[in-house]
Design an enzyme around this catalytic site. Structure first.
Site, PDB file in Angstrom:
ATOM      1  N   ARG A 286       0.859  -1.182   0.000  1.00 57.46           N
ATOM      2  CA  ARG A 286       0.000   0.000   0.000  1.00 57.46           C
ATOM      3  C   ARG A 286       0.896   1.234   0.000  1.00 57.46           C
ATOM      4  O   ARG A 286       1.476   1.601   1.014  1.00 57.46           O
ATOM      5  CB  ARG A 286      -0.892  -0.016   1.247  1.00 57.46           C
ATOM      6  CG  ARG A 286      -2.005   1.006   1.248  1.00 57.46           C
ATOM      7  CD  ARG A 286      -2.606   1.125   2.637  1.00 57.46           C
ATOM      8  NE  ARG A 286      -1.734   1.893   3.516  1.00 57.46           N
ATOM      9  CZ  ARG A 286      -1.573   1.648   4.811  1.00 57.46           C
ATOM     10  NH1 ARG A 286      -2.175   0.641   5.392  1.00 57.46           N
ATOM     11  NH2 ARG A 286      -0.762   2.407   5.537  1.00 57.46           N
ATOM     12  N   HIS A 290      -3.709   4.249   4.661  1.00 55.02           N
ATOM     13  CA  HIS A 290      -4.808   3.277   4.735  1.00 55.02           C
ATOM     14  C   HIS A 290      -6.089   3.906   4.211  1.00 55.02           C
ATOM     15  O   HIS A 290      -6.789   3.331   3.384  1.00 55.02           O
ATOM     16  CB  HIS A 290      -4.993   2.822   6.186  1.00 55.02           C
ATOM     17  CG  HIS A 290      -6.194   1.972   6.404  1.00 55.02           C
ATOM     18  ND1 HIS A 290      -6.307   0.692   5.902  1.00 55.02           N
ATOM     19  CD2 HIS A 290      -7.358   2.213   7.076  1.00 55.02           C
ATOM     20  CE1 HIS A 290      -7.466   0.185   6.243  1.00 55.02           C
ATOM     21  NE2 HIS A 290      -8.124   1.087   6.947  1.00 55.02           N
ATOM     22  N   TYR A 299       4.122   5.314  11.381  1.00 56.03           N
ATOM     23  CA  TYR A 299       4.419   3.916  11.707  1.00 56.03           C
ATOM     24  C   TYR A 299       5.283   3.183  10.680  1.00 56.03           C
ATOM     25  O   TYR A 299       5.595   2.015  10.880  1.00 56.03           O
ATOM     26  CB  TYR A 299       3.120   3.126  11.932  1.00 56.03           C
ATOM     27  CG  TYR A 299       2.116   3.199  10.785  1.00 56.03           C
ATOM     28  CD1 TYR A 299       2.238   2.391   9.662  1.00 56.03           C
ATOM     29  CD2 TYR A 299       1.040   4.081  10.838  1.00 56.03           C
ATOM     30  CE1 TYR A 299       1.325   2.463   8.628  1.00 56.03           C
ATOM     31  CE2 TYR A 299       0.117   4.161   9.808  1.00 56.03           C
ATOM     32  CZ  TYR A 299       0.264   3.345   8.701  1.00 56.03           C
ATOM     33  OH  TYR A 299      -0.642   3.419   7.681  1.00 56.03           O
TER      34      TYR A 299
END
Length: 393
Positions: A286, A290, A299
């Site tokens: 990805r 998100h 993160y």
């Protein structure tokens, strides 16, 4: 005989028109944070755009078909980018980008027959594209003006599912039904690596295996379940979970549109022959957040994204098209113009979407109506009317 992984490396350029078979001596493995070696995956097109063969999965496509796959990925990415921009401009409430996952979606989507049925999550914009769903219909839900915007039976493409993993049970039930009807069509259910931890997904695996349902579970492992990496969800590669339920699993290079097409086609044919379910794990990444409410810089490292940018699915196929002479400058220029036209059409369509009636949310809650819903509708209508009364005063 094994297949090369997508780990970044240098390959020797071959002459135009040739294919090669990857061998164990040139294969690489990927280490997890726990130190275990990741298994290799099915790959037909290297990150550098070089065609390779696989003993079990291979596919021969014409130049026109290859250009079609490239066009699908480019237009899907352009639509996705426009939707992201529209959300940033306040035109959409939320958007879940597919950036980086185009090959997994286009490849698997193009493996489907018209009579096959698709159960998506909320990120399958590329699959929707190949199923003929108008891109503007996808945006109505994210703008809050409808409940989905298309008739699932028109394209055999179910409405987007926001509840994580529940669509795998829907797909299994549907597959069991068409098997009882004697149809030879198949079903495909899309979900992510995060959803693989859901109870619904594991229940779907159980039922599909026991009832030999003609369903393909297509997991897009994009490495991150929001902010949690895959190794925090599973001690084994996701495709290996299928073995415990009694059906096969295969890991495919999710940035290789040719491999995704070949593997999904094989799994669908297996389902149609009455051999039951298959789990396909498309190993991809990805590239963006998100959703537009997420900040991936909190993160994950920039170096990680940069490593995957080198395996971009669109650039990979473009390199192959150019090397083999399957596409010229005129093709790419025309596609760029078509891409911009699509972005403009989507932008104008979203901004001109009419707002729904105030009480539309109360419609179709129950098939035959309900006293409580009627009371709530009346209360809401009275509340809305109070603003009009204030304006009169």
């Amino acid at each position: 005989m094994t297949v090369e992984s997508t780990a970044a490396r240098k390959t020797t350029r071959r002459s135009s028109g040739t294919k090669r078979t990857a061998s164990a001596s040139t294969s690489t493995t990927r280490k997890t944070s726990a130190g275990a070696a990741e298994p290799e995956l099915v790959q037909l097109l290297t990150p550098e755009g070089e065609r390779v063969q696989h003993p079990d999965y291979d596919i021969d496509l014409s130049a026109e078909e290859l250009r079609g796959l490239y066009r699908d990925m480019v237009l899907t990415r352009r639509f996705d980018a426009e939707a992201t921009s529209l959300q940033r401009q306040g035109e959409l409430g939320l958007w879940a980008s597919l950036l980086g996952q185009e090959a997994a979606q286009i490849g698997s989507g193009r493996a489907l027959r018209d009579d096959d049925y698709v159960f998506p999550t909320y990120r399958e914009h590329g699959v929707a594209w190949v199923r003929g769903v108008d891109p503007t219909n996808l945006l109505g839900m994210f703008r809050g003006v409808n409940h989905g915007g298309w008739d699932p039976n028109s394209n055999n493409f179910h409405l987007y599912t926001i509840v994580i993993g529940s669509q795998t049970l829907h797909a299994t039930g549907y597959a069991m039904g068409i098997a009882k009807d004697g149809a030879d069509s198949a079903v495909i259910a899309y979900f992510g690596d995060g959803a693989s931890s859901q109870g619904d997904v594991n229940e779907a695996f159980t039922f599909s295996a026991v009832y030999n349902a003609p369903v393909v579970f297509f997991c897009q492992n994009n490495q991150w379940a929001i902010s949690e990496p895959t190794e925090k969800q599973s001690r084994v590669p996701l495709y290996q979970r299928a073995r415990g339920f009694g059906f096969p699993g295969v890991r495919v290079d999710g940035n290789d549109v040719l491999a995704c097409l070949a593997v999904t086609k094989s799994a669908l044919e297996r389902a149609r022959r009455g051999e039951g379910p298959t789990l396909v794990e498309a190993f991809t990444y990805r590239m963006g957040a998100h959703t537009t409410s997420d900040d991936p810089t909190k993160y994950r490292r920039d170096e990680e994204r940069e490593a995957w940018e080198a395996k971009d699915p669109i650039l990979r196929l473009k390199a192959y098209l150019e090397r083999e002479g399957h596409a010229d400058a005129a093709f790419f220029e025309a596609l760029d113009a078509e891409s911009e036209a699509l972005g403009k059409r989507v932008r104008e369509a979203v901004r001109s979407m009419p707002d729904p009636e105030d009480t539309a949310i109360f419609e179709h809650v129950y098939a035959d109506g309900h006293t409580l819903v009627d009371e709530e509708r009346a209360q809401f209508a009275a509340y809305q009317a109070s603003f009009a009364d204030d304006e009169v005063k």
